[in-house]
Design a protein around this motif. Structure first.
Motif, PDB file in Angstrom:
ATOM      1  N   GLY A   1       0.823  -1.199   0.000  1.00  0.00           N
ATOM      2  CA  GLY A   1       0.000   0.000   0.000  1.00  0.00           C
ATOM      3  C   GLY A   1       0.859   1.252   0.000  1.00  0.00           C
ATOM      4  N   THR A   2       0.234   2.385   0.281  1.00  0.00           N
ATOM      5  CA  THR A   2       0.937   3.661   0.335  1.00  0.00           C
ATOM      6  C   THR A   2       0.991   4.162   1.776  1.00  0.00           C
ATOM      7  OG1 THR A   2      -1.113   4.882  -0.108  1.00  0.00           O
ATOM      8  CG2 THR A   2       0.273   4.296  -2.006  1.00  0.00           C
ATOM      9  N   ALA A   3       1.871   5.118   1.999  1.00  0.00           N
ATOM     10  CA  ALA A   3       2.033   5.673   3.339  1.00  0.00           C
ATOM     11  C   ALA A   3       2.754   7.008   3.225  1.00  0.00           C
ATOM     12  CB  ALA A   3       2.833   4.700   4.211  1.00  0.00           C
ATOM     13  N   HIS A   4       2.961   7.657   4.369  1.00  0.00           N
ATOM     14  CA  HIS A   4       3.879   8.783   4.452  1.00  0.00           C
ATOM     15  C   HIS A   4       4.673   8.643   5.738  1.00  0.00           C
ATOM     16  CE1 HIS A   4       0.491  10.423   6.842  1.00  0.00           C
ATOM     17  NE2 HIS A   4       1.386  11.187   7.441  1.00  0.00           N
ATOM     18  N   VAL A   5       5.844   9.266   5.756  1.00  0.00           N
ATOM     19  CA  VAL A   5       6.726   9.184   6.910  1.00  0.00           C
ATOM     20  C   VAL A   5       6.810  10.545   7.582  1.00  0.00           C
ATOM     21  CG1 VAL A   5       9.058   8.702   7.742  1.00  0.00           C
ATOM     22  CG2 VAL A   5       8.096   7.342   5.868  1.00  0.00           C
ATOM     23  N   LYS A   6       6.606  10.548   8.905  1.00  0.00           N
ATOM     24  CA  LYS A   6       6.741  11.773   9.686  1.00  0.00           C
ATOM     25  C   LYS A   6       7.378  11.437  11.031  1.00  0.00           C
ATOM     26  CE  LYS A   6       4.214  15.851  11.276  1.00  0.00           C
ATOM     27  NZ  LYS A   6       2.888  16.524  11.339  1.00  0.00           N
ATOM     28  N   ALA A   7       8.472  12.114  11.316  1.00  0.00           N
ATOM     29  CA  ALA A   7       9.187  11.921  12.586  1.00  0.00           C
ATOM     30  C   ALA A   7       9.516  10.453  12.842  1.00  0.00           C
ATOM     31  CB  ALA A   7       8.383  12.503  13.740  1.00  0.00           C
ATOM     32  N   GLY A   8       9.966   9.765  11.797  1.00  0.00           N
ATOM     33  CA  GLY A   8      10.377   8.374  11.947  1.00  0.00           C
ATOM     34  C   GLY A   8       9.251   7.372  11.988  1.00  0.00           C
TER      35      GLY A   8
ATOM     36  N   LEU B   1       6.169   5.438   9.984  1.00  0.00           N
ATOM     37  CA  LEU B   1       5.565   5.086   8.702  1.00  0.00           C
ATOM     38  C   LEU B   1       4.063   4.985   8.922  1.00  0.00           C
ATOM     39  CD1 LEU B   1       6.250   4.190   5.732  1.00  0.00           C
ATOM     40  CD2 LEU B   1       6.156   1.839   6.589  1.00  0.00           C
ATOM     41  N   ILE B   2       3.318   5.924   8.360  1.00  0.00           N
ATOM     42  CA  ILE B   2       1.884   6.048   8.636  1.00  0.00           C
ATOM     43  C   ILE B   2       1.091   5.538   7.443  1.00  0.00           C
ATOM     44  CG2 ILE B   2       0.046   7.667   9.244  1.00  0.00           C
ATOM     45  CD1 ILE B   2       2.314   9.513  10.335  1.00  0.00           C
ATOM     46  N   PRO B   3       0.291   4.478   7.622  1.00  0.00           N
ATOM     47  CA  PRO B   3      -0.430   3.871   6.483  1.00  0.00           C
ATOM     48  C   PRO B   3      -1.383   4.837   5.794  1.00  0.00           C
ATOM     49  CG  PRO B   3      -0.471   2.422   8.402  1.00  0.00           C
ATOM     50  CD  PRO B   3       0.049   3.743   8.873  1.00  0.00           C
ATOM     51  N   GLY B   4      -1.507   4.665   4.464  1.00  0.00           N
ATOM     52  CA  GLY B   4      -2.480   5.395   3.661  1.00  0.00           C
ATOM     53  C   GLY B   4      -3.496   4.428   3.079  1.00  0.00           C
ATOM     54  N   ARG B   5      -3.435   4.210   1.761  1.00  0.00           N
ATOM     55  CA  ARG B   5      -4.307   3.228   1.116  1.00  0.00           C
ATOM     56  C   ARG B   5      -3.628   1.868   1.149  1.00  0.00           C
ATOM     57  NH1 ARG B   5      -8.448   5.105  -1.969  1.00  0.00           N
ATOM     58  NH2 ARG B   5      -9.217   3.021  -1.495  1.00  0.00           N
TER      59      ARG B   5
END
Length: 316
Positions: A288-295, A297-301
């Motif tokens: 799937g997709t995600a974004h990274v913030k402050a270490g 990995l935050i799931p998206g779709r």
């Protein structure tokens, strides 16, 4: 008496088909035809082309439909032919002629000056004959009822623009090749260029040459698809991750991959990143997709485990 239609046995199909949409067919009709040929359970597209337009139409099947919206923002390249000296109600050949003017002699210097005027950032008023919604109704519905709706100008960007004069059946025409941002109406661009040349214009042909990373040279036609075997049709599909060319790849071990697919954030030494494509390790598969913030990995779709398994089985 009509013979009963053969019921198509649907199956899970995952991937992207680059279709060269034919003239006169709506994007949805083209999608339904390809879906029937592939016997796919689920399908969608990444934005429509007018029936009078041909060219690149990415069709998404199965898990790829989850990422089709990402492609709406992609830059697109069009080749258009506009008839000079003629304005129509719709801005193209499908409308009624509302004005005819003599076409002045257009010197190369004038054409270059007009090109420079439309290259780069500009504002464009969407046409009445468009699918934009106002109070739940498409603008073309108002237009067909004879109602003019006030539209706000929108910011668009013309990245590349080439103009060339020609003659089609004794009528002067203008060939336009333009790479544009999302939301740009080529009909409106042609009309505005025609006004700048002092004679008006309306589209008589439109072809999409590219959208995002996809080029018309990669496309297949419906006729070619129909002539293929079922295995060849499946082989014509690009993988789901073809919709994520600009995403940074992150690979997770089996334990973290399972937790990620459950919607849990994972921690790691990753730099901040807005667009990430997450893969499992051995076998490598898109999760799937995600974004990274402050270490983190935050799931998206996310793909469903059954979708991942079906993709792995189809590629093994």
């Amino acid at each position: 008496m009509n013979a009963p239609r053969t019921r198509v046995q649907r199956r899970p199909v995952h991937g992207v088909l680059l279709l060269d949409k034919p003239l006169g067919l709506s994007s949805n009709d083209a999608l339904q035809k390809a879906k029937w040929l592939l016997r796919a359970e689920k399908a969608g597209h990444t934005g429509t082309l007018d029936p009078m337009a041909t060219g690149v139409l990415p069709l998404c099947f199965g898990a790829a439909t989850k990422f089709s919206q990402l492609h709406l923002d992609a830059d697109k390249t069009y080749e258009a032919v506009a008839r000079l000296g003629v304005r129509t109600t719709t801005g193209d050949a499908e409308g009624e002629v509302i004005e005819e003017r003599d076409v002045p002699r257009i010197a190369p210097g004038k054409l270059a000056e007009v090109r420079g005027r439309f290259l780069g950032a500009l504002q464009q008023v969407p046409p009445m004959y468009s699918a934009l919604k106002r109070d739940g109704k498409a603008l073309y519905e108002y237009a067909r009822a004879g109602v003019e709706v006030v539209r706000e100008a929108r910011d668009v960007h013309i990245h590349e623009l080439n103009l060339a004069l020609a003659t089609d059946k004794d009528a002067p025409t203008l060939r336009i090749v333009a790479k544009v941002s999302k939301g740009t109406y080529i009909r409106t661009l042609a009309e505005d260029i025609g006004e700048a040349l002092g004679c008006g214009a309306s589209l008589i042909a439109l072809r999409r040459l590219a959208t995002g990373p996809f080029d018309v040279a990669q496309c297949v036609t419906l006729e070619q698809l129909e002539a293929m075997s079922e295995d060849a049709r499946r082989a014509a599909l690009l993988p789901v991750q073809a919709l994520l060319p600009d995403h940074t790849a992150v690979t997770l071990d089996p334990e973290n991959a399972g937790r990620f697919l459950s919607g849990l954030r994972r921690r790691g030494e990753w730099p901040d990143e807005r667009t990430v494509a997450v893969y499992g390790h051995e076998p490598r598969a898109l999760l799937g997709t995600a974004h990274v913030k402050a270490g983190e990995l935050i799931p998206g779709r996310l793909l469903a485990p059954t979708e991942i398994q079906q993709i792995l089985q189809s590629t093994s």
